[in-house]
Write a protein that holds these residues in place. Structure first.
Motif, PDB file in Angstrom:
ATOM      1  N   ARG A 153       3.069  -6.308  -1.468  1.00 36.49           N
ATOM      2  CA  ARG A 153       3.101  -5.171  -0.550  1.00 36.49           C
ATOM      3  C   ARG A 153       4.532  -4.863  -0.107  1.00 36.49           C
ATOM      4  O   ARG A 153       4.875  -3.696   0.117  1.00 36.49           O
ATOM      5  CB  ARG A 153       2.215  -5.452   0.664  1.00 36.49           C
ATOM      6  N   VAL A 154       5.350  -5.902   0.036  1.00 37.59           N
ATOM      7  CA  VAL A 154       6.771  -5.666   0.350  1.00 37.59           C
ATOM      8  C   VAL A 154       7.423  -4.890  -0.794  1.00 37.59           C
ATOM      9  O   VAL A 154       8.173  -3.937  -0.574  1.00 37.59           O
ATOM     10  CB  VAL A 154       7.513  -7.000   0.590  1.00 37.59           C
ATOM     11  N   ALA A 155       7.123  -5.305  -2.026  1.00 35.85           N
ATOM     12  CA  ALA A 155       7.677  -4.618  -3.194  1.00 35.85           C
ATOM     13  C   ALA A 155       7.222  -3.159  -3.220  1.00 35.85           C
ATOM     14  O   ALA A 155       7.996  -2.250  -3.557  1.00 35.85           O
ATOM     15  CB  ALA A 155       7.250  -5.334  -4.475  1.00 35.85           C
ATOM     16  N   LEU A 156       5.970  -2.921  -2.842  1.00 37.72           N
ATOM     17  CA  LEU A 156       5.445  -1.557  -2.810  1.00 37.72           C
ATOM     18  C   LEU A 156       6.117  -0.745  -1.697  1.00 37.72           C
ATOM     19  O   LEU A 156       6.477   0.418  -1.903  1.00 37.72           O
ATOM     20  CB  LEU A 156       3.934  -1.595  -2.615  1.00 37.72           C
ATOM     21  N   ALA A 157       6.332  -1.367  -0.543  1.00 43.01           N
ATOM     22  CA  ALA A 157       7.020  -0.682   0.555  1.00 43.01           C
ATOM     23  C   ALA A 157       8.453  -0.334   0.171  1.00 43.01           C
ATOM     24  O   ALA A 157       8.944   0.762   0.484  1.00 43.01           O
ATOM     25  CB  ALA A 157       7.015  -1.562   1.804  1.00 43.01           C
ATOM     26  N   ARG A 158       9.121  -1.241  -0.524  1.00 45.15           N
ATOM     27  CA  ARG A 158      10.491  -0.984  -0.980  1.00 45.15           C
ATOM     28  C   ARG A 158      10.524   0.230  -1.902  1.00 45.15           C
ATOM     29  O   ARG A 158      11.426   1.076  -1.813  1.00 45.15           O
ATOM     30  CB  ARG A 158      11.027  -2.224  -1.711  1.00 45.15           C
ATOM     31  N   THR A 159       9.522   0.347  -2.749  1.00 44.27           N
ATOM     32  CA  THR A 159       9.428   1.493  -3.642  1.00 44.27           C
ATOM     33  C   THR A 159       9.139   2.778  -2.868  1.00 44.27           C
ATOM     34  O   THR A 159       9.742   3.822  -3.116  1.00 44.27           O
ATOM     35  CB  THR A 159       8.329   1.247  -4.697  1.00 44.27           C
ATOM     36  N   LEU A 160       8.223   2.711  -1.914  1.00 42.01           N
ATOM     37  CA  LEU A 160       7.887   3.892  -1.115  1.00 42.01           C
ATOM     38  C   LEU A 160       9.081   4.406  -0.316  1.00 42.01           C
ATOM     39  O   LEU A 160       9.226   5.607  -0.103  1.00 42.01           O
ATOM     40  CB  LEU A 160       6.745   3.560  -0.146  1.00 42.01           C
ATOM     41  N   ALA A 161       9.935   3.496   0.124  1.00 35.91           N
ATOM     42  CA  ALA A 161      11.087   3.881   0.934  1.00 35.91           C
ATOM     43  C   ALA A 161      12.034   4.809   0.180  1.00 35.91           C
ATOM     44  O   ALA A 161      12.756   5.596   0.793  1.00 35.91           O
ATOM     45  CB  ALA A 161      11.838   2.635   1.411  1.00 35.91           C
ATOM     46  N   GLN A 162      12.027   4.725  -1.157  1.00 37.08           N
ATOM     47  CA  GLN A 162      12.911   5.603  -1.933  1.00 37.08           C
ATOM     48  C   GLN A 162      12.273   6.968  -2.196  1.00 37.08           C
ATOM     49  O   GLN A 162      12.863   7.809  -2.875  1.00 37.08           O
ATOM     50  CB  GLN A 162      13.318   4.926  -3.246  1.00 37.08           C
ATOM     51  N   ASN A 163      11.064   7.175  -1.637  1.00 34.12           N
ATOM     52  CA  ASN A 163      10.381   8.469  -1.714  1.00 34.12           C
ATOM     53  C   ASN A 163      10.181   8.934  -3.162  1.00 34.12           C
ATOM     54  O   ASN A 163      10.607  10.030  -3.545  1.00 34.12           O
ATOM     55  CB  ASN A 163      11.159   9.522  -0.917  1.00 34.12           C
ATOM     56  N   PRO A 164       9.495   8.142  -3.981  1.00 33.75           N
ATOM     57  CA  PRO A 164       9.348   8.490  -5.399  1.00 33.75           C
ATOM     58  C   PRO A 164       8.262   9.537  -5.640  1.00 33.75           C
ATOM     59  O   PRO A 164       7.355   9.722  -4.824  1.00 33.75           O
ATOM     60  CB  PRO A 164       8.943   7.152  -6.029  1.00 33.75           C
ATOM     61  N   ASP A 165       8.353  10.212  -6.771  1.00 31.42           N
ATOM     62  CA  ASP A 165       7.283  11.095  -7.227  1.00 31.42           C
ATOM     63  C   ASP A 165       6.281  10.334  -8.085  1.00 31.42           C
ATOM     64  O   ASP A 165       5.118  10.720  -8.212  1.00 31.42           O
ATOM     65  CB  ASP A 165       7.856  12.245  -8.071  1.00 31.42           C
ATOM     66  N   ILE A 166       6.775   9.259  -8.705  1.00 28.56           N
ATOM     67  CA  ILE A 166       5.986   8.475  -9.661  1.00 28.56           C
ATOM     68  C   ILE A 166       6.163   6.997  -9.338  1.00 28.56           C
ATOM     69  O   ILE A 166       7.268   6.552  -9.015  1.00 28.56           O
ATOM     70  CB  ILE A 166       6.469   8.732 -11.108  1.00 28.56           C
ATOM     71  N   ILE A 167       5.080   6.228  -9.427  1.00 24.04           N
ATOM     72  CA  ILE A 167       5.172   4.769  -9.345  1.00 24.04           C
ATOM     73  C   ILE A 167       4.647   4.190 -10.659  1.00 24.04           C
ATOM     74  O   ILE A 167       3.524   4.491 -11.077  1.00 24.04           O
ATOM     75  CB  ILE A 167       4.369   4.194  -8.164  1.00 24.04           C
ATOM     76  N   LEU A 168       5.477   3.389 -11.305  1.00 21.43           N
ATOM     77  CA  LEU A 168       5.081   2.644 -12.495  1.00 21.43           C
ATOM     78  C   LEU A 168       4.802   1.206 -12.060  1.00 21.43           C
ATOM     79  O   LEU A 168       5.601   0.613 -11.347  1.00 21.43           O
ATOM     80  CB  LEU A 168       6.203   2.657 -13.539  1.00 21.43           C
ATOM     81  N   ALA A 169       3.680   0.665 -12.465  1.00 21.87           N
ATOM     82  CA  ALA A 169       3.313  -0.690 -12.070  1.00 21.87           C
ATOM     83  C   ALA A 169       2.989  -1.510 -13.312  1.00 21.87           C
ATOM     84  O   ALA A 169       2.078  -1.167 -14.065  1.00 21.87           O
ATOM     85  CB  ALA A 169       2.128  -0.660 -11.112  1.00 21.87           C
ATOM     86  N   ASP A 170       3.754  -2.571 -13.518  1.00 22.63           N
ATOM     87  CA  ASP A 170       3.611  -3.423 -14.713  1.00 22.63           C
ATOM     88  C   ASP A 170       2.900  -4.716 -14.322  1.00 22.63           C
ATOM     89  O   ASP A 170       3.498  -5.628 -13.770  1.00 22.63           O
ATOM     90  CB  ASP A 170       4.992  -3.716 -15.303  1.00 22.63           C
ATOM     91  N   GLU A 171       1.584  -4.762 -14.558  1.00 24.46           N
ATOM     92  CA  GLU A 171       0.751  -5.921 -14.212  1.00 24.46           C
ATOM     93  C   GLU A 171       0.941  -6.341 -12.750  1.00 24.46           C
ATOM     94  O   GLU A 171       1.248  -7.503 -12.458  1.00 24.46           O
ATOM     95  CB  GLU A 171       1.065  -7.096 -15.150  1.00 24.46           C
ATOM     96  N   PRO A 172       0.753  -5.429 -11.793  1.00 25.83           N
ATOM     97  CA  PRO A 172       1.074  -5.744 -10.395  1.00 25.83           C
ATOM     98  C   PRO A 172       0.161  -6.766  -9.735  1.00 25.83           C
ATOM     99  O   PRO A 172       0.504  -7.323  -8.695  1.00 25.83           O
ATOM    100  CB  PRO A 172       0.959  -4.387  -9.699  1.00 25.83           C
ATOM    101  N   ILE A 173      -1.032  -7.015 -10.304  1.00 25.66           N
ATOM    102  CA  ILE A 173      -1.956  -7.960  -9.668  1.00 25.66           C
ATOM    103  C   ILE A 173      -2.236  -9.178 -10.540  1.00 25.66           C
ATOM    104  O   ILE A 173      -3.126  -9.971 -10.236  1.00 25.66           O
ATOM    105  CB  ILE A 173      -3.282  -7.269  -9.296  1.00 25.66           C
ATOM    106  N   ALA A 174      -1.447  -9.360 -11.598  1.00 28.15           N
ATOM    107  CA  ALA A 174      -1.724 -10.428 -12.560  1.00 28.15           C
ATOM    108  C   ALA A 174      -1.675 -11.816 -11.937  1.00 28.15           C
ATOM    109  O   ALA A 174      -2.393 -12.721 -12.365  1.00 28.15           O
ATOM    110  CB  ALA A 174      -0.746 -10.343 -13.728  1.00 28.15           C
ATOM    111  N   SER A 175      -0.834 -12.011 -10.919  1.00 31.78           N
ATOM    112  CA  SER A 175      -0.681 -13.342 -10.337  1.00 31.78           C
ATOM    113  C   SER A 175      -1.406 -13.485  -8.995  1.00 31.78           C
ATOM    114  O   SER A 175      -1.178 -14.452  -8.262  1.00 31.78           O
ATOM    115  CB  SER A 175       0.805 -13.653 -10.141  1.00 31.78           C
ATOM    116  N   LEU A 176      -2.290 -12.528  -8.684  1.00 28.49           N
ATOM    117  CA  LEU A 176      -2.985 -12.544  -7.397  1.00 28.49           C
ATOM    118  C   LEU A 176      -4.454 -12.919  -7.571  1.00 28.49           C
ATOM    119  O   LEU A 176      -5.051 -12.681  -8.614  1.00 28.49           O
ATOM    120  CB  LEU A 176      -2.894 -11.162  -6.736  1.00 28.49           C
TER     121      LEU A 176
END
Length: 260
Positions: A153-176
């Protein structure tokens, strides 16, 4: 809009990762890319932000020919595209807040980069991003004190802070674990719907892909073998994507997950 036109990707060792990829992804879509390991899923999404260069065809993002970008153009282009990794890519020995503030570093004047001094506006944006993923109360806690789900979620917040139009996620839940995985996926879905941010996710967990994504792209041996709405995916289609009896393949996935 993201547009693949006859895209090819061949690595220097001769391995063909992608061949004849033709796709159009509209703004605001939630797309899950599924397939066996080595099928080309990660390569597909990493071509979008030029982490990998294509070797044939054309890839456009909002009518910009991505392959023609150079130097500063690439860096500016990447500011519009957030990237989430399986490994989180966080500095664990510092606070959550500082990890989110890192997203602003490329836009800072040199003296601020050297001193690590951020503006009040940057700090407010960082706190707002943490609030959007439900961990505002963790802002001043060290990352290594958080659970895996909280770190993602921290990684996701860091991405949101840059105000992106697109989010690419590479196996974001593989280790959860399964419960935490759904919490993180809920965050992705909320952000996708409320902020109209396109989410393109490479994912092994087929049942979660079918639950959360609006559209499934199935990749097999570097080719798209299925592209359509989630509700059109059948076991026969999954068998085609995975090259065999899907029930047997799914059992293998579940057995491997149990050992993680």
């Amino acid at each position: 809009m993201i547009e693949f036109i006859g895209v090819e990707k061949t690595y220097a060792n001769g391995t063909i990762a992608l061949q004849n990829i033709n796709l159009t992804i509209d703004q605001g879509e939630f797309v899950a890319v599924i397939g066996l390991s080595g099928a080309g899923k990660s390569t597909l999404i990493r071509c979008i932000n030029r982490m990998h260069d294509i070797t044939g065809g054309q890839l456009n993002v909002d009518e910009v020919d991505v392959a023609k970008l150079k130097g500063k153009q690439i860096r500016r282009f990447r500011r519009r595209i957030g990237m989430i990794f399986q490994s989180f890519n966080l500095v664990t020995r510092t606070t959550v807040m500082k990890n989110v503030l890192v997203s602003f570093v490329p836009d800072l004047p040199l003296w601020r980069r050297w001193t690590g001094i951020f503006t009040k506006a940057h700090k407010i944006k960082a706190l707002e991003a943490l609030d959007k993923v439900g961990i505002l109360d963790k802002a001043f806690i060290r990352v290594d004190q958080l659970s895996g789900g909280q770190q993602q979620r921290v990684a996701l917040a860091r991405t949101l802070a840059q105000n992106p139009d697109i989010i690419l996620a590479d196996e974001p839940i593989a280790s959860l674990d399964p419960v935490t995985s759904r919490m993180v996926m809920d965050d992705f879905k909320k952000i996708n719907k409320e902020m109209n941010i396109s989410v393109i996710m490479n994912i092994h967990h087929v049942e979660i892909a079918l639950e959360y994504a609006d559209r499934i792209i199935g990749i097999r041996k570097g080719e798209v073998v299925f592209d359509g709405p989630t509700n059109k995916v059948t076991k026969d289609i999954l068998g085609e994507i995975y090259g065999g009896n899907f029930d047997e393949i799914q059992s293998s996935f579940e057995e491997n997950s149990a050992h993680v």
